[in-house]
Scaffold this active site. Structure first.
Site, PDB file in Angstrom:
ATOM      1  N   SER A 138      -2.421  28.697 -68.904  1.00 30.69           N
ATOM      2  CA  SER A 138      -1.481  29.157 -67.777  1.00 30.69           C
ATOM      3  C   SER A 138      -1.023  30.432 -67.647  1.00 30.69           C
ATOM      4  CB  SER A 138      -0.159  28.010 -67.884  1.00 30.69           C
ATOM      5  OG  SER A 138       0.453  28.430 -68.331  1.00 30.69           O
ATOM      6  N   LYS A 139      -0.577  31.054 -66.380  1.00 25.62           N
ATOM      7  CA  LYS A 139      -0.185  32.214 -66.361  1.00 25.62           C
ATOM      8  C   LYS A 139       0.167  32.912 -67.726  1.00 25.62           C
ATOM      9  CE  LYS A 139       0.917  32.412 -61.568  1.00 25.62           C
ATOM     10  NZ  LYS A 139       2.332  32.125 -60.779  1.00 25.62           N
ATOM     11  N   ARG A 140       1.122  32.519 -68.432  1.00 27.55           N
ATOM     12  CA  ARG A 140       1.604  32.645 -69.531  1.00 27.55           C
ATOM     13  C   ARG A 140       0.485  33.147 -70.785  1.00 27.55           C
ATOM     14  NH1 ARG A 140       3.108  29.433 -73.591  1.00 27.55           N
ATOM     15  NH2 ARG A 140       2.194  27.647 -72.300  1.00 27.55           N
TER      16      ARG A 140
ATOM     17  N   GLY B 259      -1.249  35.280 -69.482  1.00 35.04           N
ATOM     18  CA  GLY B 259      -2.222  36.263 -69.008  1.00 35.04           C
ATOM     19  C   GLY B 259      -2.840  36.159 -67.291  1.00 35.04           C
TER      20      GLY B 259
END
Ligand code: GLU
Length: 465
Positions: A238-240, A242
């Site tokens: 996920s966006k977490r 990067g």
């Protein structure tokens, strides 16, 4: 039978690496079999679909070079066709109107949960006894109650699901708009898709889709469900973690070929080969060697691959990508060395094109100030005198030639009885503002006569200020 695959993203965000890998595998499979690859935009969810996202997907596909033979098709342009099939299912008794209200379904769910049963629609409208005139009904597919569905999956093998585990899914909402499980079935059928390659987050939908196809008397396609991609820490990517958007990788300085190479190895292998040209990917790819379990994204490895590609690709092939980054960083390349020559000079030392563009700025623009540490260390002692001597000799040089320039640097060191570094380092800082550059002859050649002479003079002035 000619192979026909598709990539069918919902335009509710950017093209992420998971989607790109699905697209790549579908594309490779079609290309390997001289088949066709279709792009279909699944935009029936009008609240979540955006034009910006459609554009991001098209842009991502183009940047990656995943060319399609048909499409992009848009599901929102096919509503008439979906209506027609829904009507067919109603007419033949394989679908029915359901008038259950939200509250009613909630109560049903709560009752089932309290009995520790799996919540599912119980088919109470199946027999048409529940008609309510003040409700806009949804339409449900009449799933068979007996028997089982077998998915022949090219990655996971055969999977059997009992129909008793499936309920009657909604194929049209109250406003008449069709739902995903219906549109995907009709599209794959109409478009002649015979291999559905997609993420295994869809595997629960597959038996339902096969049942709809059977009701329509259509042979289901073959399926290949690809395991998820996880982040380095084992949780779902996920966006977490990067960058997950394909275009962010472009921003970050990756070559599309490197990203494709990384993605093809994410859940697929061919012996222990790591680097694949596109032609090799097409030749060797097979669904049977796709991993059954999820694979973890590893940014370090992607960086390593990117560096390999930057170093070994034809400089002319890297040039347009570097040019994009130079433009992106506001570096005007009109007055300065050929961008291709910069690629050759910097490719060993740049892991990304973003880095390479930043590192080549001084070839095109005067820098504002010297790197403080580099200036302190190298602009001292005899530095001003060294630079003065170099300036005189460089000015007198008839032909601006790497070999001759290098010779002057060597001879100056000898004549002044200095170590080479005591000459080359002040010169480096003078012309680039920093202590690290490619080989001095290469750097001087790329920089050219007028910038070099002006910058040496500037350094002399700076030291004696
Ligand atoms: N539109 C679906 C998605 O983006 C994919 C449908 C499919 O591949 O069958 O998840």
């Amino acid at each position: 039978m000619a192979i026909k695959t598709r990539f069918a993203p919902s335009p509710t965000g950017y093209l992420h690496v998971g989607g790109a890998r699905t697209a790549l595998f579908s594309w490779l499979y079609a290309r390997q079999h001289q088949g066709q690859f279709v792009l279909r935009i699944e935009d029936t969810d009008r609240e979540r679909s955006t034009e910006a996202s459609v554009n991001a997907i098209l842009e991502g596909m183009e940047w990656l070079g995943l060319t399609y033979d048909e499409g992009p098709y848009y599901q929102t342009q096919r509503f008439e066709r979906y209506k027609e099939v829904i009507q067919q299912l109603l007419d033949q008794g394989d679908a029915y109107y359901c008038y259950c209200s939200k509250d009613e379904l909630e109560t049903l769910r709560a009752e089932q949960m309290s009995r520790k049963e799996k919540p599912r629609y119980d088919g109470r409208c199946r027999h048409g006894s529940n008609v309510k005139h003040d409700v806009r009904p949804v339409i449900r597919f009449k799933n068979p109650t007996e028997g089982a569905v077998v998915i022949t999956d090219c990655v996971k093998g055969d999977i059997t699901i009992n129909n008793s585990e499936l309920d009657d899914l909604i194929i049209a909402r109250g406003d008449g708009s069709p739902t995903y499980n219906l549109t995907v079935v009709i599209d794959d059928w109409d478009m002649g898709i015979n291999y559905v390659i997609r993420g295994d987050d869809h595997i629960n939908n597959t038996p339902r889709q096969i049942n709809i196809l059977k009701a329509l008397n259509v042979e289901p396609p073959r399926y290949a469900h690809l395991p998820m991609i996880l982040g380095d820490d084992g949780s779902r990517l996920s966006k977490r973690h990067g960058a997950v958007s394909v275009m962010q990788y472009r921003e970050d300085g990756f070559l599309p070929q490197a990203l494709l190479n990384y993605l093809v190895r994410l859940g697929w292998s061919h012996g222990d080969q790591e680097i694949f040209s596109i032609a090799e990917m097409i030749e060797h790819f097979d669904l049977a060697s796709v991993n059954v379990s999820a694979s973890a994204f590893n940014t370090e490895k992607l960086l390593w691959l990117n560096h390999q590609y930057i170093m070994t690709a034809e400089p002319a092939a890297v040039t347009p990508h570097l040019q994009w980054h130079l433009d992106n960083q506001g570096i005007n390349t009109e007055a300065g060395p050929a961008v291709e020559a910069v690629v050759v000079a910097l490719r060993e030392r740049s892991k990304t094109l973003k880095e390479m563009a930043a590192a080549s700025r001084y070839f095109y623009q005067d820098f504002e100030s010297y790197d403080e540490k580099a200036a302190k260390k190298n602009f001292k002692g005899e530095a001003a005198l060294v630079l003065q001597k170099l300036l005189v000799q460089f000015t007198a040089l008839v032909k601006w030639d790497g070999e001759a320039l290098h010779q002057i640097v060597l001879e100056t060191a000898q004549a002044m009885d200095l170590k080479l570094g005591k000459v080359a380092q002040p010169l480096r800082v003078a012309i680039s503002g920093q202590a690290a550059t490619p080989a001095i002859d290469v750097t001087l050649t790329l920089l050219g006569r007028s910038k070099t002479l002006a910058r040496i003079q500037r350094a002399i002035d700076y030291i004696s200020r």
